[in-house]
Write a protein that holds these residues in place. Structure first.
Motif, PDB file in Angstrom:
ATOM      1  N   ASP A 167       0.792  -1.223   0.000  1.00  9.79           N
ATOM      2  CA  ASP A 167       0.000   0.000   0.000  1.00  9.79           C
ATOM      3  C   ASP A 167       0.828   1.278   0.000  1.00  9.79           C
ATOM      4  O   ASP A 167       0.353   2.324  -0.446  1.00  9.79           O
ATOM      5  CB  ASP A 167      -0.941   0.013   1.212  1.00  9.79           C
ATOM      6  N   PHE A 168       2.049   1.193   0.512  1.00  5.93           N
ATOM      7  CA  PHE A 168       2.888   2.382   0.603  1.00  5.93           C
ATOM      8  C   PHE A 168       4.112   2.297  -0.297  1.00  5.93           C
ATOM      9  O   PHE A 168       4.943   3.186  -0.299  1.00  5.93           O
ATOM     10  CB  PHE A 168       3.301   2.627   2.060  1.00  5.93           C
ATOM     11  N   ASN A 169       4.222   1.180  -1.034  1.00 11.40           N
ATOM     12  CA  ASN A 169       5.305   0.983  -2.003  1.00 11.40           C
ATOM     13  C   ASN A 169       6.695   1.116  -1.372  1.00 11.40           C
ATOM     14  O   ASN A 169       7.614   1.661  -1.970  1.00 11.40           O
ATOM     15  CB  ASN A 169       5.145   1.952  -3.181  1.00 11.40           C
ATOM     16  N   ILE A 170       6.845   0.599  -0.161  1.00 12.36           N
ATOM     17  CA  ILE A 170       8.142   0.579   0.516  1.00 12.36           C
ATOM     18  C   ILE A 170       8.765  -0.790   0.244  1.00 12.36           C
ATOM     19  O   ILE A 170       8.211  -1.815   0.617  1.00 12.36           O
ATOM     20  CB  ILE A 170       7.990   0.846   2.030  1.00 12.36           C
ATOM     21  N   VAL A 171       9.909  -0.792  -0.422  1.00 10.08           N
ATOM     22  CA  VAL A 171      10.510  -2.044  -0.888  1.00 10.08           C
ATOM     23  C   VAL A 171      10.979  -2.923   0.268  1.00 10.08           C
ATOM     24  O   VAL A 171      10.711  -4.115   0.303  1.00 10.08           O
ATOM     25  CB  VAL A 171      11.667  -1.754  -1.870  1.00 10.08           C
ATOM     26  N   ALA A 172      11.696  -2.363   1.204  1.00 10.08           N
ATOM     27  CA  ALA A 172      12.218  -3.132   2.346  1.00 10.08           C
ATOM     28  C   ALA A 172      11.923  -2.361   3.630  1.00 10.08           C
ATOM     29  O   ALA A 172      12.798  -1.709   4.192  1.00 10.08           O
ATOM     30  CB  ALA A 172      13.716  -3.371   2.184  1.00 10.08           C
ATOM     31  N   PRO A 173      10.666  -2.436   4.103  1.00  9.89           N
ATOM     32  CA  PRO A 173      10.310  -1.647   5.284  1.00  9.89           C
ATOM     33  C   PRO A 173      11.078  -2.059   6.528  1.00  9.89           C
ATOM     34  O   PRO A 173      11.339  -3.240   6.748  1.00  9.89           O
ATOM     35  CB  PRO A 173       8.821  -1.902   5.463  1.00  9.89           C
ATOM     36  N   LYS A 174      11.451  -1.062   7.307  1.00 12.99           N
ATOM     37  CA  LYS A 174      12.065  -1.283   8.614  1.00 12.99           C
ATOM     38  C   LYS A 174      11.033  -0.877   9.654  1.00 12.99           C
ATOM     39  O   LYS A 174      10.577   0.260   9.673  1.00 12.99           O
ATOM     40  CB  LYS A 174      13.319  -0.422   8.778  1.00 12.99           C
ATOM     41  N   ILE A 175      10.679  -1.808  10.534  1.00 17.85           N
ATOM     42  CA  ILE A 175       9.639  -1.546  11.525  1.00 17.85           C
ATOM     43  C   ILE A 175      10.268  -1.463  12.910  1.00 17.85           C
ATOM     44  O   ILE A 175      10.876  -2.422  13.382  1.00 17.85           O
ATOM     45  CB  ILE A 175       8.565  -2.656  11.491  1.00 17.85           C
ATOM     46  N   ALA A 176      10.115  -0.328  13.542  1.00 20.54           N
ATOM     47  CA  ALA A 176      10.569  -0.152  14.921  1.00 20.54           C
ATOM     48  C   ALA A 176       9.432  -0.598  15.838  1.00 20.54           C
ATOM     49  O   ALA A 176       8.290  -0.199  15.658  1.00 20.54           O
ATOM     50  CB  ALA A 176      10.925   1.307  15.188  1.00 20.54           C
ATOM     51  N   VAL A 177       9.739  -1.439  16.783  1.00 22.30           N
ATOM     52  CA  VAL A 177       8.739  -1.942  17.722  1.00 22.30           C
ATOM     53  C   VAL A 177       8.978  -1.267  19.063  1.00 22.30           C
ATOM     54  O   VAL A 177      10.067  -1.358  19.624  1.00 22.30           O
ATOM     55  CB  VAL A 177       8.836  -3.484  17.870  1.00 22.30           C
ATOM     56  N   LEU A 178       7.957  -0.608  19.558  1.00 22.10           N
ATOM     57  CA  LEU A 178       8.080   0.097  20.830  1.00 22.10           C
ATOM     58  C   LEU A 178       7.917  -0.855  22.002  1.00 22.10           C
ATOM     59  O   LEU A 178       7.212  -1.861  21.905  1.00 22.10           O
ATOM     60  CB  LEU A 178       7.014   1.189  20.928  1.00 22.10           C
ATOM     61  N   GLY A 179       8.523  -0.511  23.107  1.00 22.20           N
ATOM     62  CA  GLY A 179       8.319  -1.255  24.339  1.00 22.20           C
ATOM     63  C   GLY A 179       6.995  -0.859  24.957  1.00 22.20           C
ATOM     64  O   GLY A 179       6.409   0.162  24.617  1.00 22.20           O
ATOM     65  N   LEU A 180       6.527  -1.654  25.872  1.00 21.49           N
ATOM     66  CA  LEU A 180       5.282  -1.359  26.576  1.00 21.49           C
ATOM     67  C   LEU A 180       5.539  -0.510  27.819  1.00 21.49           C
ATOM     68  O   LEU A 180       4.800   0.415  28.119  1.00 21.49           O
ATOM     69  CB  LEU A 180       4.594  -2.669  26.975  1.00 21.49           C
ATOM     70  N   ASN A 181       6.594  -0.832  28.523  1.00 21.35           N
ATOM     71  CA  ASN A 181       6.881  -0.200  29.814  1.00 21.35           C
ATOM     72  C   ASN A 181       7.834   0.980  29.666  1.00 21.35           C
ATOM     73  O   ASN A 181       8.557   1.076  28.672  1.00 21.35           O
ATOM     74  CB  ASN A 181       7.513  -1.244  30.747  1.00 21.35           C
ATOM     75  N   PRO A 182       7.860   1.868  30.673  1.00 20.79           N
ATOM     76  CA  PRO A 182       8.851   2.951  30.645  1.00 20.79           C
ATOM     77  C   PRO A 182      10.256   2.362  30.507  1.00 20.79           C
ATOM     78  O   PRO A 182      10.564   1.325  31.113  1.00 20.79           O
ATOM     79  CB  PRO A 182       8.675   3.639  32.004  1.00 20.79           C
ATOM     80  N   HIS A 183      11.058   2.987  29.697  1.00 17.50           N
ATOM     81  CA  HIS A 183      12.444   2.544  29.461  1.00 17.50           C
ATOM     82  C   HIS A 183      12.495   1.097  28.958  1.00 17.50           C
ATOM     83  O   HIS A 183      13.467   0.383  29.219  1.00 17.50           O
ATOM     84  CB  HIS A 183      13.310   2.698  30.716  1.00 17.50           C
TER      85      HIS A 183
END
Length: 166
Positions: free
Chosen positions: A121-137
């Motif tokens: 849908d966004f035509n990104i060839v090799a997407p890099k996905i940052a995954v956030l943590g749930l807890n502080p720090h």
């Protein structure tokens, strides 16, 4: 797509029966138009969940409705700007239930859906996905919560093995 009469009276910022009914009608018409091939996509804005549920809308939000309407195995809520896309793993889960809802399998499934959408849908060839943590720090190695250790990191490792750059 004109979904409603031009003379419909709606008060912005006010939760009304007519506003809720209009929101549902607009969504239903847009989905029907998309199924018939007239639309390539639907962009939604937030609506008052209580009001639309009082009008017999049995879904927690647009994401769950669209997933059901299109018979998808998995849905993903995307929040988008020009250069940032955020996917929400737990959709419309209350914050008090997020921790118990998170599983390795859930995160992997959502990462795969996000990866596929970014490519298609966004035509990104090799997407890099940052995954956030749930807890502080991000839990500080278990000091502030262990979801990062027991759920999130293993999910990232599994998704990476399955071809998702997370």
């Amino acid at each position: 797509v004109n979904c409603l009469p031009d003379n419909l009276q709606i008060e912005p910022g006010q939760c009304t029966h007519s506003g809720a009914k209009a929101a549902i009608t607009a969504l239903e018409v847009a989905v029907a138009q998309m199924k018939e091939g007239y639309l390539d996509g639907i962009i939604t804005a937030p609506f008052n969940k209580r009001a639309v549920n009082e009008e017999m809308f049995k879904y927690a939000g647009h994401t769950e409705y669209l997933t059901a309407e299109f018979g998808a195995q998995e849905g993903l809520m995307f929040l988008c700007s020009d250069n940032l896309r955020i996917g929400v793993a737990t959709n419309h889960t209350p914050i008090s239930k997020v921790s118990e809802t998170l599983t390795v399998d859930l995160i992997v499934r959502k990462l795969k859906v996000m990866h596929e959408s970014l490519c298609r849908d966004f035509n990104i060839v090799a997407p890099k996905i940052a995954v956030l943590g749930l807890n502080p720090h991000a839990g500080d190695k278990g000091l502030l919560g262990d979801e990062e250790i027991n759920i999130i990191s293993p999910a990232i490792e599994q998704a990476t093995k399955e071809g998702v750059m997370a």
